[in-house]
Design an enzyme around this catalytic site. Structure first.
Site, PDB file in Angstrom:
ATOM      1  N   HIS A  22     -31.529   9.194  46.393  1.00 46.81           N
ATOM      2  CA  HIS A  22     -32.811   8.474  46.248  1.00 46.81           C
ATOM      3  C   HIS A  22     -32.534   7.060  45.747  1.00 46.81           C
ATOM      4  CE1 HIS A  22     -35.485  12.304  45.735  1.00 46.81           C
ATOM      5  NE2 HIS A  22     -35.378  11.956  46.993  1.00 46.81           N
ATOM      6  N   HIS A  78     -39.494  18.806  56.530  1.00 44.66           N
ATOM      7  CA  HIS A  78     -39.721  17.740  55.536  1.00 44.66           C
ATOM      8  C   HIS A  78     -39.157  16.450  56.130  1.00 44.66           C
ATOM      9  CE1 HIS A  78     -39.841  15.576  51.825  1.00 44.66           C
ATOM     10  NE2 HIS A  78     -38.662  15.914  51.346  1.00 44.66           N
ATOM     11  N   GLU A  80     -38.289  13.534  54.630  1.00 46.06           N
ATOM     12  CA  GLU A  80     -37.330  12.659  53.934  1.00 46.06           C
ATOM     13  C   GLU A  80     -36.022  12.641  54.723  1.00 46.06           C
ATOM     14  OE1 GLU A  80     -36.782  11.524  49.396  1.00 46.06           O
ATOM     15  OE2 GLU A  80     -37.417  13.587  49.614  1.00 46.06           O
ATOM     16  N   ASP A  82     -32.960  12.653  54.253  1.00 43.06           N
ATOM     17  CA  ASP A  82     -31.786  13.498  54.022  1.00 43.06           C
ATOM     18  C   ASP A  82     -31.871  14.776  54.873  1.00 43.06           C
ATOM     19  OD1 ASP A  82     -33.924  13.898  52.182  1.00 43.06           O
ATOM     20  OD2 ASP A  82     -32.682  15.175  50.942  1.00 43.06           O
ATOM     21  N   HIS A 144     -41.575  19.177  47.715  1.00 39.91           N
ATOM     22  CA  HIS A 144     -42.038  18.259  46.696  1.00 39.91           C
ATOM     23  C   HIS A 144     -42.764  17.053  47.274  1.00 39.91           C
ATOM     24  CE1 HIS A 144     -38.764  15.072  47.066  1.00 39.91           C
ATOM     25  NE2 HIS A 144     -38.482  15.970  47.966  1.00 39.91           N
ATOM     26  N   ASP A 163     -36.435  21.766  50.299  1.00 41.38           N
ATOM     27  CA  ASP A 163     -35.914  21.311  49.010  1.00 41.38           C
ATOM     28  C   ASP A 163     -36.068  22.348  47.893  1.00 41.38           C
ATOM     29  OD1 ASP A 163     -34.858  18.737  49.541  1.00 41.38           O
ATOM     30  OD2 ASP A 163     -36.870  17.888  49.591  1.00 41.38           O
ATOM     31  N   TYR A 191     -32.310  19.678  38.972  1.00 41.97           N
ATOM     32  CA  TYR A 191     -33.117  19.424  40.168  1.00 41.97           C
ATOM     33  C   TYR A 191     -34.597  19.677  39.861  1.00 41.97           C
ATOM     34  CZ  TYR A 191     -33.956  19.397  45.243  1.00 41.97           C
ATOM     35  OH  TYR A 191     -34.380  19.091  46.519  1.00 41.97           O
ATOM     36  N   HIS A 224     -30.513  22.072  50.274  1.00 38.11           N
ATOM     37  CA  HIS A 224     -29.411  21.484  49.495  1.00 38.11           C
ATOM     38  C   HIS A 224     -28.672  22.595  48.754  1.00 38.11           C
ATOM     39  CE1 HIS A 224     -30.721  17.340  50.024  1.00 38.11           C
ATOM     40  NE2 HIS A 224     -31.915  17.635  49.553  1.00 38.11           N
TER      41      HIS A 224
END
Ligand code: FEO
Length: 400
Positions: A22, A78, A80, A82, A144, A163, A191, A224
């Site tokens: 991030h 998701h 994002e 990553d 999230h 996540d 996390y 992850h």
């Protein structure tokens, strides 16, 4: 590619090098993984991809295992990058393949990639039939991000949770039972503390909602870190505990100091706390040197937080200011706090820290403790007394 159940494959990337995530917002001391999964039945579905820099490698590996045109469905849980970064490379090869995501996912993916892929927005309860197996989608907004969702694979009883339940832990071992348990749970709680704390009420509700589906869970495959195959629900139980305004018998002291006046106050306060309660865990962090995400994890575990800064330019030191902003956004609940600091002339720091602590949702135990210049013996004794008061007022009955 590694087969994790018959016809279900992990096709992710282990990133041993990454130390900041991030941008510079999250430290990843132990690296991370970006987990992508391929489910082969009569139809083939790909669930999530990897971070953009590994997109080409990801597609090359995938193409070595399966002709890309044989992928019938892409699931983007998701947006994002990553997890969705590899999509840009992949969709160059299979531009018409449907991409299943939530409505918010559609907006976010378009916002990131500016492409009009064949989006298929889904809601909780929607399914795709793969042959013998089905993929059931469960929206998980704010776990999230607003676009996040889970997918559940019938027959194999796998929850793909994106996540949620993940951790930044690079490992070649793949499964939760094969890695060092202390490292694993340290990364899990870090996390949760740094990413999920503001959404704790939603975590509880989502877990209840998932339980009410009454479906068996043999594996939890997050995006992850390791795959939870040994007692997979242990991490769900942990999340349930962490979501209930978690705290241990710990007091954390976070400060910065210029000529060690405030640093000496911190140590004298710690001495006072320990003189009253020898069981309480006391930890001190100079926030200008400490890792901010590790400190947040300690705050997450604490019942009380003390924050100290000398006064400078009618304010507080910048490292403390950054920390105050960080805890403001995390919305901790049911935690107590107090401020302290040295000053020479005007002495605003304690008042400013108090305001910051209240804005962050902490209950102030004291109006705060100030000391002029370099604290002398009398001032340090006041710090010890302050610590004693903090210890007494922090006592609470540990939840069973
Ligand atoms: Fe791992 Fe929200 O991305």
């Amino acid at each position: 590619m590694k087969e994790i159940k018959k016809g279900v494959f992990w096709n992710g990337k282990v990133d041993w090098e990454i130390k900041k995530f991030h941008g510079d917002e999250y430290s990843t001391h132990r690296g991370t993984t970006y987990n992508s999964y391929l489910v082969k039945d009569k139809k083939t579905a790909l669930i999530d991809t990897v971070w953009s820099p590994f997109g080409a490698e990801f597609v090359r590996n995938l193409n070595n295992q399966i002709s890309l045109k044989n992928i019938d469905y892409v699931v983007a849980q998701h947006a994002e990058i990553d997890h969705s970064g590899g999509l840009a490379e992949l969709m160059e090869h299979i531009p018409d393949t449907p991409v299943y995501c939530t409505n918010n996912g559609l907006k976010s993916l378009k916002g990131h990639f500016h492409k009009d892929w064949n989006f298929m927005p889904v809601k909780t309860g929607d399914k795709i039939n793969l042959g013998k197996k089905e993929l059931l989608f469960i929206e998980a907004p704010m776990l999230h991000w607003p676009d996040s969702m889970f997918s559940y694979l019938t027959e194999d009883n796998i929850l793909f949770s994106n996540d949620a339940f993940g951790q930044h832990l690079a490992s070649e071992m793949l499964y939760n039972d094969l890695v060092d348990q202390a490292e694993l749970f340290q990364e899990c709680i870090k996390y949760y503390a740094n990413i999920l704390t503001p959404f704790s009420s939603l975590v509880e509700k989502k877990i209840e909602e998932f339980k009410s589906l009454n479906v068996p869970v043999d594996m939890i495959c997050s995006s992850h870190g390791v795959i939870w195959r040994d007692n997979p629900l242990q991490i769900v139980t942990k999340y349930f505990d962490w979501a209930k305004n978690y705290r241990e018998n710990q007091i954390t002291i976070v400060y910065d100091t210029m000529w060690n006046g405030t640093g000496n106050m911190a140590e004298a306060i710690a001495k006072g706390i320990k003189s009253v309660d020898d069981k309480v865990v006391v930890k001190l962090f100079n926030i200008s040197h400490a890792d901010k995400n590790d400190v947040v994890t300690e705050v997450f575990k604490s019942k009380t937080l003390l924050v100290g800064s000398p006064t400078i330019n009618r304010g507080i030191l910048s490292a403390v200011a950054g920390f105050m902003e960080q805890i403001r956004g995390l919305k901790f609940k049911e935690k107590k706090a107090a401020a302290f600091g040295t000053y020479g002339w005007s002495g605003e720091s304690v008042k400013m820290i108090n305001q910051g602590l209240e804005n962050a949702g902490f209950e102030l135990l004291e109006s705060g403790l100030k000391s002029t210049w370099n604290p002398d013996e009398k001032s340090l004794n006041e710090c010890v007394d302050f610590g004693k008061e903090i210890a007494k007022k922090s006592k609470y009955t540990q939840p069973q």
